[in-house]
Design a protein around this motif. Sequence first.
Motif, PDB file in Angstrom:
ATOM      1  N   LEU A   4      -9.524 -30.164 -41.913  1.00 16.37           N
ATOM      2  CA  LEU A   4      -9.137 -28.991 -41.140  1.00 16.37           C
ATOM      3  C   LEU A   4     -10.345 -28.098 -40.873  1.00 16.37           C
ATOM      4  CD1 LEU A   4      -5.852 -28.090 -43.056  1.00 16.37           C
ATOM      5  CD2 LEU A   4      -6.055 -29.324 -40.888  1.00 16.37           C
ATOM      6  N   THR A   5     -10.311 -27.394 -39.753  1.00 15.44           N
ATOM      7  CA  THR A   5     -11.367 -26.440 -39.457  1.00 15.44           C
ATOM      8  C   THR A   5     -11.165 -25.192 -40.314  1.00 15.44           C
ATOM      9  OG1 THR A   5     -10.156 -25.294 -37.712  1.00 15.44           O
ATOM     10  CG2 THR A   5     -11.455 -27.241 -37.052  1.00 15.44           C
ATOM     11  N   GLU A   6     -12.209 -24.393 -40.424  1.00 18.09           N
ATOM     12  CA  GLU A   6     -12.096 -23.152 -41.192  1.00 18.09           C
ATOM     13  C   GLU A   6     -11.033 -22.237 -40.585  1.00 18.09           C
ATOM     14  OE1 GLU A   6     -14.946 -19.698 -43.107  1.00 18.09           O
ATOM     15  OE2 GLU A   6     -15.843 -21.508 -42.271  1.00 18.09           O
ATOM     16  N   GLU A   7     -10.936 -22.219 -39.274  1.00 15.15           N
ATOM     17  CA  GLU A   7      -9.913 -21.409 -38.604  1.00 15.15           C
ATOM     18  C   GLU A   7      -8.504 -21.902 -38.950  1.00 15.15           C
ATOM     19  OE1 GLU A   7      -8.449 -20.566 -34.058  1.00 15.15           O
ATOM     20  OE2 GLU A   7     -10.610 -20.709 -34.414  1.00 15.15           O
ATOM     21  N   GLU A   8      -8.302 -23.213 -38.942  1.00 11.16           N
ATOM     22  CA  GLU A   8      -6.998 -23.773 -39.311  1.00 11.16           C
ATOM     23  C   GLU A   8      -6.655 -23.454 -40.764  1.00 11.16           C
ATOM     24  OE1 GLU A   8      -6.615 -27.793 -36.586  1.00 11.16           O
ATOM     25  OE2 GLU A   8      -8.083 -27.799 -38.233  1.00 11.16           O
ATOM     26  N   ILE A   9      -7.639 -23.566 -41.629  1.00 10.31           N
ATOM     27  CA  ILE A   9      -7.430 -23.283 -43.056  1.00 10.31           C
ATOM     28  C   ILE A   9      -7.042 -21.823 -43.257  1.00 10.31           C
ATOM     29  CG2 ILE A   9      -8.602 -23.099 -45.294  1.00 10.31           C
ATOM     30  CD1 ILE A   9     -10.316 -25.564 -44.295  1.00 10.31           C
ATOM     31  N   ASN A  10      -7.793 -20.916 -42.649  1.00 15.19           N
ATOM     32  CA  ASN A  10      -7.498 -19.488 -42.806  1.00 15.19           C
ATOM     33  C   ASN A  10      -6.130 -19.126 -42.255  1.00 15.19           C
ATOM     34  OD1 ASN A  10      -9.855 -18.783 -44.204  1.00 15.19           O
ATOM     35  ND2 ASN A  10     -11.009 -18.655 -42.305  1.00 15.19           N
ATOM     36  N   TYR A  21     -10.302 -19.774 -49.725  1.00 13.46           N
ATOM     37  CA  TYR A  21     -11.076 -20.931 -49.277  1.00 13.46           C
ATOM     38  C   TYR A  21     -12.552 -20.637 -49.485  1.00 13.46           C
ATOM     39  CZ  TYR A  21     -13.385 -24.200 -46.124  1.00 13.46           C
ATOM     40  OH  TYR A  21     -14.216 -25.149 -45.584  1.00 13.46           O
ATOM     41  N   ALA A  22     -13.234 -21.532 -50.181  1.00 17.34           N
ATOM     42  CA  ALA A  22     -14.677 -21.418 -50.398  1.00 17.34           C
ATOM     43  C   ALA A  22     -15.217 -22.783 -50.813  1.00 17.34           C
ATOM     44  CB  ALA A  22     -14.996 -20.395 -51.479  1.00 17.34           C
ATOM     45  N   LYS A  23     -16.445 -23.067 -50.433  1.00 17.83           N
ATOM     46  CA  LYS A  23     -17.128 -24.297 -50.858  1.00 17.83           C
ATOM     47  C   LYS A  23     -16.299 -25.545 -50.581  1.00 17.83           C
ATOM     48  CE  LYS A  23     -19.761 -21.869 -54.373  1.00 17.83           C
ATOM     49  NZ  LYS A  23     -20.107 -21.759 -55.777  1.00 17.83           N
ATOM     50  N   ILE A  67      -7.354 -23.644 -60.387  1.00 21.81           N
ATOM     51  CA  ILE A  67      -7.139 -24.862 -59.598  1.00 21.81           C
ATOM     52  C   ILE A  67      -7.986 -24.821 -58.339  1.00 21.81           C
ATOM     53  CG2 ILE A  67      -5.434 -26.213 -58.310  1.00 21.81           C
ATOM     54  CD1 ILE A  67      -3.282 -25.040 -60.152  1.00 21.81           C
ATOM     55  N   SER A  68      -8.593 -25.965 -58.015  1.00 20.16           N
ATOM     56  CA  SER A  68      -9.290 -26.163 -56.749  1.00 20.16           C
ATOM     57  C   SER A  68      -8.749 -27.438 -56.114  1.00 20.16           C
ATOM     58  CB  SER A  68     -10.796 -26.316 -56.951  1.00 20.16           C
ATOM     59  OG  SER A  68     -11.348 -25.133 -57.468  1.00 20.16           O
ATOM     60  N   LEU A  69      -8.512 -27.373 -54.816  1.00 19.42           N
ATOM     61  CA  LEU A  69      -8.004 -28.529 -54.088  1.00 19.42           C
ATOM     62  C   LEU A  69      -8.917 -28.854 -52.917  1.00 19.42           C
ATOM     63  CD1 LEU A  69      -4.223 -27.546 -53.835  1.00 19.42           C
ATOM     64  CD2 LEU A  69      -5.297 -29.032 -55.530  1.00 19.42           C
ATOM     65  N   SER A  70      -9.285 -30.108 -52.801  1.00 20.06           N
ATOM     66  CA  SER A  70     -10.001 -30.605 -51.634  1.00 20.06           C
ATOM     67  C   SER A  70      -9.758 -32.106 -51.542  1.00 20.06           C
ATOM     68  CB  SER A  70     -11.498 -30.310 -51.714  1.00 20.06           C
ATOM     69  OG  SER A  70     -12.091 -31.035 -52.762  1.00 20.06           O
ATOM     70  N   THR A  71      -9.977 -32.633 -50.351  1.00 20.40           N
ATOM     71  CA  THR A  71      -9.808 -34.064 -50.134  1.00 20.40           C
ATOM     72  C   THR A  71     -11.201 -34.672 -50.067  1.00 20.40           C
ATOM     73  OG1 THR A  71      -7.771 -33.630 -48.913  1.00 20.40           O
ATOM     74  CG2 THR A  71      -8.769 -35.806 -48.625  1.00 20.40           C
ATOM     75  N   HIS A  72     -11.594 -35.354 -51.122  1.00 20.18           N
ATOM     76  CA  HIS A  72     -12.960 -35.853 -51.227  1.00 20.18           C
ATOM     77  C   HIS A  72     -13.305 -36.828 -50.104  1.00 20.18           C
ATOM     78  CE1 HIS A  72     -13.407 -33.720 -54.968  1.00 20.18           C
ATOM     79  NE2 HIS A  72     -12.279 -34.246 -55.379  1.00 20.18           N
ATOM     80  N   ASP A  73     -12.354 -37.678 -49.717  1.00 21.75           N
ATOM     81  CA  ASP A  73     -12.599 -38.644 -48.639  1.00 21.75           C
ATOM     82  C   ASP A  73     -12.907 -37.958 -47.310  1.00 21.75           C
ATOM     83  OD1 ASP A  73     -12.139 -40.649 -50.458  1.00 21.75           O
ATOM     84  OD2 ASP A  73     -10.112 -41.082 -49.767  1.00 21.75           O
TER      85      ASP A  73
END
Length: 96
Positions: A4-10, A21-23, A67-73
């Motif tokens: 997702l783009t930063e705009e979509e995430i925000n 959202y960070a890093k 908790i931190s969530l991200s999709t490594h792939d």
Amino acid sequence: MKRLTEEEINQKLKDFEGWTYAKKALHTSFQFENFKEAFTVMTRIAFEAEAQQHHPNWGNVYNELEISLSTHDADGVTEKDFKLAQAIENIVEATN
């Protein structure tokens, strides 16, 4: 899975109080009455994460869970992260 783009995430974060959202990841923390309650919630989240085949980066000290969530792939945040974040919110709400 598309990152997702930063705009979509925000935009999506507006529905998630206490999440940031960070890093290239979503972050939150929860405090519980004691270690047993924190660990109980972690166990419930672990079963959900396994069911979704998407696992958090997390840490626990006594009654606090980070908790931190991200999709490594995808090297960032995807819909998978928001799906797990919603499940985590539902689990935490159910314990209050």
